[in-house]
Structure formats: structure tokens, C-alpha cells
Design an enzyme around this catalytic site. Sequence first.
Site, mmCIF file in Angstrom:
data_model
loop_
_atom_site.group_PDB
_atom_site.id
_atom_site.type_symbol
_atom_site.label_atom_id
_atom_site.label_comp_id
_atom_site.label_asym_id
_atom_site.label_seq_id
_atom_site.Cartn_x
_atom_site.Cartn_y
_atom_site.Cartn_z
ATOM 1 N N GLN A 75 0.866 -1.194 0.000
ATOM 2 C CA GLN A 75 0.000 0.000 0.000
ATOM 3 C C GLN A 75 0.893 1.232 0.000
ATOM 4 O O GLN A 75 0.936 1.993 0.963
ATOM 5 C CB GLN A 75 -0.898 0.000 1.244
ATOM 6 C CG GLN A 75 -2.076 -0.935 1.185
ATOM 7 C CD GLN A 75 -3.189 -0.432 0.257
ATOM 8 O OE1 GLN A 75 -3.266 0.746 -0.081
ATOM 9 N NE2 GLN A 75 -4.046 -1.343 -0.153
ATOM 10 N N SER A 76 1.626 1.458 -1.071
ATOM 11 C CA SER A 76 2.638 2.528 -1.066
ATOM 12 C C SER A 76 2.070 3.851 -1.581
ATOM 13 O O SER A 76 1.618 3.948 -2.726
ATOM 14 C CB SER A 76 3.816 2.091 -1.937
ATOM 15 O OG SER A 76 4.645 3.195 -2.209
ATOM 16 N N ASN A 77 2.146 4.867 -0.729
ATOM 17 C CA ASN A 77 1.740 6.212 -1.156
ATOM 18 C C ASN A 77 2.711 6.730 -2.210
ATOM 19 O O ASN A 77 2.328 7.419 -3.152
ATOM 20 C CB ASN A 77 1.736 7.161 0.041
ATOM 21 C CG ASN A 77 0.817 6.668 1.134
ATOM 22 O OD1 ASN A 77 -0.356 6.402 0.873
ATOM 23 N ND2 ASN A 77 1.335 6.511 2.347
ATOM 24 N N TYR A 116 -3.628 2.172 -8.006
ATOM 25 C CA TYR A 116 -2.620 1.780 -9.019
ATOM 26 C C TYR A 116 -3.328 1.373 -10.315
ATOM 27 O O TYR A 116 -2.908 1.717 -11.411
ATOM 28 C CB TYR A 116 -1.782 0.559 -8.596
ATOM 29 C CG TYR A 116 -1.011 0.651 -7.295
ATOM 30 C CD1 TYR A 116 -0.590 1.865 -6.781
ATOM 31 C CD2 TYR A 116 -0.690 -0.516 -6.586
ATOM 32 C CE1 TYR A 116 0.123 1.920 -5.591
ATOM 33 C CE2 TYR A 116 0.026 -0.468 -5.412
ATOM 34 C CZ TYR A 116 0.423 0.746 -4.909
ATOM 35 O OH TYR A 116 1.117 0.777 -3.739
#
Length: 331
Positions: A75-77, A116
Site C-alpha cells: 500500500q505505497s503512497n 494503481y
Amino acid sequence: MDLKQFPRRRYTAGATPVEYLGNFSRAVGGPDIYVKRDDLLGLTGGGNKTRKLEFLVGDALARGADTLITCGAVQSNHCRLTLAAAVKEGLKCRLVLTEAVPGSYRPDASGNVFLYHLLGVERITVVPWGADLLTALAEAAAEAAAEGRRPYIIPMGGSNPIGALGYVACGQEIAAQAAETGLAFDNIVVAGGSAGTQGGLLLGLRSAGCAVPVTGMSVLNPRAAQEKLVFDLVTKTADYAGVAPRVAREEIVVRDGYLGPGYTLPTEAMVAAVKLLAATEGILLDPSYTGKAMAGLIDLARKGVFPAGSKILFLHTGGWPSLFAHPELFR
Ligand SMILES: Cc1ncc(COP(=O)(O)O)c(C=O)c1O
């Protein structure tokens, strides 16, 4: 430090606001708490990576790149925002995701993973936690080059000297806002992961003549390792910009007491902090970074480390889209 010498794209119109959190300050008890709203930066959902990407994408375009390649947690910002910058610039974007919890990447997940796909990621490669990400990025870039692309690698969190320039700009912006409003902050609290935010911020504040202490709340590494990471990046960034660092080793202050069982793993204090800010000010934090950093601020306020009457600025680095990946934590 003059940032005009570096290629830069602009993704936000003007400075982000500094707001007084009256309801929240009363609920916490003790210091007057302000927030610097970097959650309102441009690109999809805002957050600290937008500032770093202004310089990173500026550099990528100056080098003729057509494909951005970066990595992050599931869950990368940072991955969401790199992809958003690519969309805005008409570039392609490929992501390498690493699973802090084995099996945690699900293509049908909500939050950043949903984004994404909505934003049109070109390719996602999933690697185990602890895999050598530099090698994984180099492999993804080689693959793109073999397909005739001109890839540009952005490291984890955008934290190299080019990305850190974004937070040099933020440090200068805070110094100017403090001078304009006459607000003298006693401390600035910020979440710390790959260290570009804290490192760049310190360099920017000091280069603007502002001596306010900065407390980094580590969400990833133990204190000593994180302080070293910040200091190394300050040194490399000053070098890259051709200026004297002007940040002494003792000025790098990191606390690791709010990290809990590990990176991205929830804590009760994080949940309480997210709920309290939402319920008192209508501002959203995130579970992995700003929620833990705010839990640290609340604890230090309640213990009197940040005493009544002092003015504390919380640098809100964004991340709220990942709340929607974990609604069960907050019900
Ligand atoms: C919301 C949020 N806050 C803080 C950070 C940490 O910033 P840095 O990696 O520059 O230390 C991140 C990094 O991904 C983030 O997504």
C-alpha cells in the site's frame, strides 16, 4: 540554498496552509498544535512524495526518460504518487512492490492498490520482504530498456538527494510562513521512513535561518539506524546542491517508541490518534505513517515533553488513501 538551478515540475499551486488545530489541542491537553497541510499537495491524493517528485520527474524529463520505475510496500503512497506524476506527464510507470506481510498483495484490494489500477499502472512485480530492491529495480529497468524504453529509476520513497530537494523547498516554505505570521514553533513533528522528508526539511529550515528542532517519528527503523539514515542523506543532499550541510549530527532527532510491532503493523495508539484527529478536526491521517507520528506527538504532549503553551507543528505528510485498505481497524 537556491533551488532554481535544478530541473523541477510543479504539481501544487502555492504553499500548503498552516492551520491551528484548536479542537484537537484542547482534546490532547497541553501544547498548541498546528498542522502543515502537505496532505493537500497536488497529484492524486497529495502527500509528501508530491514535493519530491517535482524534482525527480524534472530530472527524469531532462534526461529524456519515458518510463518511471519505482518500488514500495504493497500500500505505497510513494508508488501511487509516482504513477500519478507519470500520468500527468504522459509517461509510463512500472512498480516493484514488496510484501511486509507475506501474501498481502491482492490486486483487488482497496486503498492505494485500487488506485494503481485506476491510474493505469503498466506493470506490477511483487517481491518478498527483504529482497534486494535495488537489484529488483535494476532488473525492471533492464527489462524496460530491452523493450526500447528509456527508464528512470526512482529509489524507495524518492529519498535520494534529488527527491530530498522537495523537502528543502518545504523547509524554506515553513520558515517563510513562520516569519510572515510571527508564529515561532518550538518543535516540528514528522513521520520518518526512507528519511528524505526529515533530512530535506532540516536542510531547508537551516538554509533559511530557522533553528526550530525537528522530531522524526520512525515508522520503519530503530532510532540509531534512522538517525544515521537522515544524517547521511542531509550530507549527500548538501553535497549535491553544492552547499555546506549546516545541520549538526545532534540536530537529527528520531524517536522509535511509536513504531509498535513493525512497519505498516497497527498499534492501538495509532488507531486512537487517527480517530481523534478525524473526530475533532475532520482531517484524515494514515495507519502506517502519520497515524503513528501523531500518536507520538500526543504521547509527548501528555507527558509534558511538549509542555503547555508551547507551539508544535505537525507536518502532515498525507497517506490517507490507505485508510480504505483497512477500515476494520477503525470501526
Ligand atoms: C504518508 C507518508 N508519510 C511519511 C512518509 C515518510 O517519508 P520519508 O520516506 O521521506 O521518510 C511516507 C513515505 O512513504 C508516507 O507515505
